[in-house]
Design an enzyme around this catalytic site. Structure first.
Site, PDB file in Angstrom:
ATOM      1  N   ARG A   1       0.974  -1.283  -0.046  1.00 37.41           N
ATOM      2  CA  ARG A   1      -0.067  -0.049  -0.094  1.00 37.41           C
ATOM      3  C   ARG A   1       0.868   1.180  -0.077  1.00 37.41           C
ATOM      4  O   ARG A   1       0.692   2.162   0.956  1.00 37.41           O
ATOM      5  CB  ARG A   1      -0.827   0.112   1.129  1.00 37.41           C
TER       6      ARG A   1
ATOM      7  N   LEU B   1       1.789 -16.827   8.579  1.00 37.32           N
ATOM      8  CA  LEU B   1       2.401 -18.315   7.953  1.00 37.32           C
ATOM      9  C   LEU B   1       3.648 -18.294   7.991  1.00 37.32           C
ATOM     10  O   LEU B   1       4.394 -19.385   7.440  1.00 37.32           O
ATOM     11  CB  LEU B   1       1.676 -18.463   6.552  1.00 37.32           C
TER      12      LEU B   1
ATOM     13  N   ASP C   1     -47.031  -7.559  19.840  1.00 37.37           N
ATOM     14  CA  ASP C   1     -47.342  -7.631  18.586  1.00 37.37           C
ATOM     15  C   ASP C   1     -48.135  -8.803  18.230  1.00 37.37           C
ATOM     16  O   ASP C   1     -48.300  -9.569  18.931  1.00 37.37           O
ATOM     17  CB  ASP C   1     -46.424  -7.522  17.708  1.00 37.37           C
TER      18      ASP C   1
ATOM     19  N   ALA D   1       5.678 -18.032  10.164  1.00 39.08           N
ATOM     20  CA  ALA D   1       6.326 -18.859  11.323  1.00 39.08           C
ATOM     21  C   ALA D   1       6.229 -20.318  10.899  1.00 39.08           C
ATOM     22  O   ALA D   1       7.235 -21.173  11.199  1.00 39.08           O
ATOM     23  CB  ALA D   1       5.378 -18.514  12.478  1.00 39.08           C
TER      24      ALA D   1
END
Length: 846
Positions: free
Chosen positions: A349, A414, A540, A416
């Site tokens: 980014r 991932l 109701d 690790a």
């Protein structure tokens, strides 16, 4: 480097599809991006550029072999008239997992650059990413970004329906639709709605590749309820670890009021039991072992290498990591000259200011530390900002002495697992993980390092550098065994097993919540009602007491429900009012119980137990407009099963029996006519109500009923339960918020509600009524003082007063926490003529 949320930097892996058995049901994968991106060559011709990673490696072979579909954005903005069949086939020399994915198995989602910017960079990365990583201070909440997110999810849903129709045109079992990640958390709801409209039978699943935050963080998002309901449209929702599952279940209970089963990880929503499952993703273990064996040696120094591999992102804790290494060199000078820290940061980014600032901070910090400790023959930090090939990365993994995987927050991480797979040397290296990464929950033999405790982190690194060889070997062997068994193919098999299982039990437990029982309401209501208060029960009718029916006349009250209501009405400590959109006489006839209060037309008419009647004053001009609107609706839109119900003061346009494809145009026409005649158009369940423009609704009517029955200080003397199923009931739930226990009978669609709890059906309302009966029948008899008895309206004077000044008015715009004593009540109008809904009662004063 592999990364669950950044597939373009993940390894290219040879397909192991032969090892995968195709599922009985076709698999439709829906992800933000396709498993490849489209590029243009110099001549302008499109070609594929493969993307590989954990998701692609595991899922693509199943899609290919099972002749499924993949729905996603192609990585570039294509012309509006682009045809999916123009997608090029893969290169004949392509050996990546997507090589066998035919163009006919791909459905592209194309959106304008502006929409994509607001959806992807605005909402997904600007709001969801920091919030879900428990960094709310970095989140930007924008209504425009949210609208773009909704629009994009609807576009993905439309394309998913197209993929479903492709998979089901030749019959076969229902396909499995697997939606991925935080970009598409609303998509499942729209897919389910459209599939039901088209009678398409499917299974829906969702998997989140990032953390799911705890409730106190998640509730900061203004549209948190919509996100939860979008995910709950699935049959199963998957996360990396159980902690995220618990967070999700907790949010469903606390934000939506859903029934949950924490032990078996189940959430009830819209009458369905949604399974929530931990499915920790793995890596292609064997592939990384082969890469490590074949990779050339890059690290040729005798120094011990501490390795960090990350995307340049503020969630990765890179600044904390550098500062911990600096403290290590301060406190343990014996490592100077013998240890080097290699940090590989993959650009990410680069057009976002926040990431540009992070890069500058990293550059400055690396320069400062190197300037402080460097010698003529040694520099403490080597910083690589860029992409590294898979073979090079495997070499770094293999030869590193320590791997630092210390994010501030991460879904799994991932890196690790990749480091462990590549540790083929003897003696092996040491893995250090953060407890705030999903990998930290399963990789127990790794050293745990809290990245926020920088001094302590330095000590953990020192321990890793000085760990005895036998301990290093023991820890790494156990880590490698676990990751080899729980590789990416195991993850895929676990998902297919969870989706394909039709047995009553799975590894976690039961797969469906039991029906609501009387005992469930001990948690909901016992502490609230207690043993010393009266109860006002406001209910109701349609969809609450009686199931929804194709025609109002068919919505009859079940006999068992009627019997319980009748017994409750005879209890001195229970007051009952039925508040409906029907006319007051109609709802009284449908319920058929004497001695309770009936409110019709959403409270415009109220019939008290003694037969006296309240009629809200109606502007004279609208008495004539009602009949004109009725004729206009009958002439214009009453066809193909649509009809208008005349309730006197209100009209309701019903289109339940109208074909789906005809509804949008019919609804727009009905709304236009209703508003043209000066009425307010309110949407209900397969109906549109035309209401006169008077300041009265179920909320104001509820407060009037309670004040009439229990006096000015009603809120201090009674407990209140309100139950409804419609948008019109939200007015009452908002008015009574903080002063009542509120329940909504909720469907599986996305519904914004002010209710504290959701109930799945009218059957659960009956169960609640039985609980109330049991509770009050088991209470010890006590003496009721006169001032605790509800006041009955028994007589009227000439100006129709009921015991409080006619000039008082009630303003529902005040805060719910404001005392009712300081809020004036509207001066009502009464008529003892049971048939007159347009009586010339005294006018309401503002």
């Amino acid at each position: 480097m592999t990364k669950e949320n950044d597939p373009k930097h993940e390894p290219e892996i040879t397909v192991t599809a032969a090892e995968q058995s195709a599922p009985k049901s076709k698999l439709i994968v829906v992800s933000n991006r396709l498993p490849f991106v489209l590029k243009k060559d110099i001549s302008g011709k499109l070609y594929r550029q493969a993307s590989a990673g954990g998701l692609v490696t595991a899922v693509a072979p199943v899609v290919i072999k099972g002749k499924g579909q993949w729905v996603g954005w192609p990585g570039m903005h294509l012309p509006k008239d682009f045809d999916d069949l123009q997608i090029p086939e893969s290169d004949p020399n392509d050996q990546t997992p997507t090589a066998g994915l035919k163009s006919e198995q791909v459905v592209t989602v194309n959106m304008s650059p502006d929409l994509f910017e607001d959806y992807y960079n605005g909402c997904c990365n600007g709001t969801h990413w920091p919030l879900f990583h428990s960094m709310p201070g970095r989140a930007i909440f924008s209504t425009d970004h949210w609208r773009a997110y909704v629009a994009a999810n609807i576009m993905f849903a439309d394309k998913t329906i197209e993929a479903i129709e492709r998979c089901t045109k030749n019959g076969g079992p229902p396909p499995i639709v697997w939606i991925h990640d935080y970009h598409l958390m609303l998509c499942a709801n729209y897919v389910r709605e459209k599939a039901e409209e088209k009678n398409l039978n499917i299974q829906l699943a969702f998997f989140l590749h990032i953390p799911f935050p705890p409730w106190d963080i998640f509730r900061l998002f203004p549209w948190a309820d919509e996100i939860l309901q979008g995910m709950l449209a699935c049959d199963m929702v998957g996360f990396h670890i159980r902690d995220y599952c618990i967070n999700f279940v907790d949010c469903c209970q606390r934000s939506l009021g859903c029934r949950v089963d924490r032990k078996n990880l189940l959430v009830e929503h819209g009458g369905r039991s949604v399974r929530v499952r931990p499915l920790p993703i793995g890596i292609p273990f064997d592939r990384f072992v082969e890469l490590a064996k074949s990779a050339k040696r890059i690290i040729k120094t005798k120094q011990k290498i501490i390795l960090g591999v990350d995307r340049l992102d503020y969630t990765k804790g890179l600044v904390n990591r550098l500062k911990a290494f600096e403290i290590l060199l301060e406190k343990h000078p014996e490592h100077r000259g013998t240890v080097s820290f290699l940090q590989i940061s993959v650009p990410s980014r680069t057009d976002v200011a926040e990431y540009q600032q992070l890069k500058e901070e990293m550059d400055q910090l690396v320069g400062r530390i190197n300037g402080r400790f460097s010698t003529a023959v040694w520099a403490p930090i080597r910083y690589i900002y860029g992409c590294v090939s898979q073979s090079e990365l495997a070499a770094y993994y293999r030869d590193a002495a320590v791997a630092l995987v210390t994010p501030l927050r991460d879904g799994m991480n991932l890196v690790a697992k990749e480091f462990v797979a590549c540790q083929i040397n003897e003696p092996p290296g040491v893995l250090i993980v953060s407890p705030f990464a999903g990998a930290g929950e399963t990789m127990h033999e790794a050293l745990v390092c809290n990245p926020y405790e920088i001094s302590e982190a330095a000590e953990v690194i020192h321990r890793a550098l000085t760990m005895p060889e036998d301990e290093r070997s023991l820890r790494m062997s156990r880590l490698r065994r676990r990751e080899m068994e729980n590789d990416v193919n195991y993850w895929m098999r676990s998902f297919m097993k969870a989706m394909g299982s039709d047995i009553e039990q799975d590894e976690i437990g039961t797969t469906s919540l039991q029906p609501v029982t009387i005992d469930d309401f001990d948690d909901y209501l016992l502490n609230y009602i207690g043993y010393s208060h009266k109860l006002a029960l406001l209910l109701d009718y349609d969809g609450t007491l009686a199931p929804i029916a194709p025609h109002p006349d068919l919505a009859t009250l079940p006999q068992e429900t009627k019997n319980v209501l009748h017994r409750l009405s005879n209890l001195n400590e229970v007051y009952i009012a039925v508040i409906s959109g029907r006319s007051v006489e109609n709802v009284k006839n449908m319920v058929g119980i004497e001695g309770i209060t009936y409110a019709g037309n959403h409270g415009l008419e109220i019939l008290h137990p003694d037969g006296s009647k309240f009629v809200h004053p109606m502007p004279v001009e609208y008495e004539e407009k009602v009949s004109k609107l009725l004729r206009a609706l009958q002439d214009s839109v009453c066809h193909d099963g649509a009809w208008v119900e005349n309730k006197g003061a209100l009209l309701t346009f019903h289109y339940r029996d109208t074909p789906n494809e005809m509804r949008p145009q019919m609804i727009d026409k009905a709304k236009f006519l209703i508003e043209h005649f000066g009425f307010t158009a309110s949407e209900s369940l397969c109906a549109i109500e035309a209401k006169p423009p008077v300041p009265w609704n179920k909320g104001r009517a509820s407060i009037y009923i309670l004040r009439t029955a229990f006096g000015v200080d009603w809120s201090e003397r009674i407990k209140i339960i309100y139950v409804g199923d419609d948008v019109t009931d939200e007015d009452a739930m908002m008015a009574l918020r903080g002063m009542a226990a509120t329940f909504r009978i909720a469907s599986s669609n996305i519904i914004k509600t002010a209710a504290e709890r959701r109930l799945p059906s009218t059957d659960s309302v009956l169960t609640m009524l039985k609980w109330i009966e049991r509770h009050f029948m088991n209470k010890r008899p006590r003496k009721i003082s006169n001032n605790q008895r509800p006041k009955k309206v028994s007589s009227f004077n000439n100006n129709n007063s009921i015991g409080f000044p006619i000039h008082m008015s009630f303003d529902l715009t005040t805060s719910p926490s404001r005392s009712p004593r300081s809020s004036p009540l509207p001066s009502p109008s009464y008529s003892q003529e049971s048939s007159s809904s347009n009586s010339s009662s005294s006018s309401e004063e503002s």
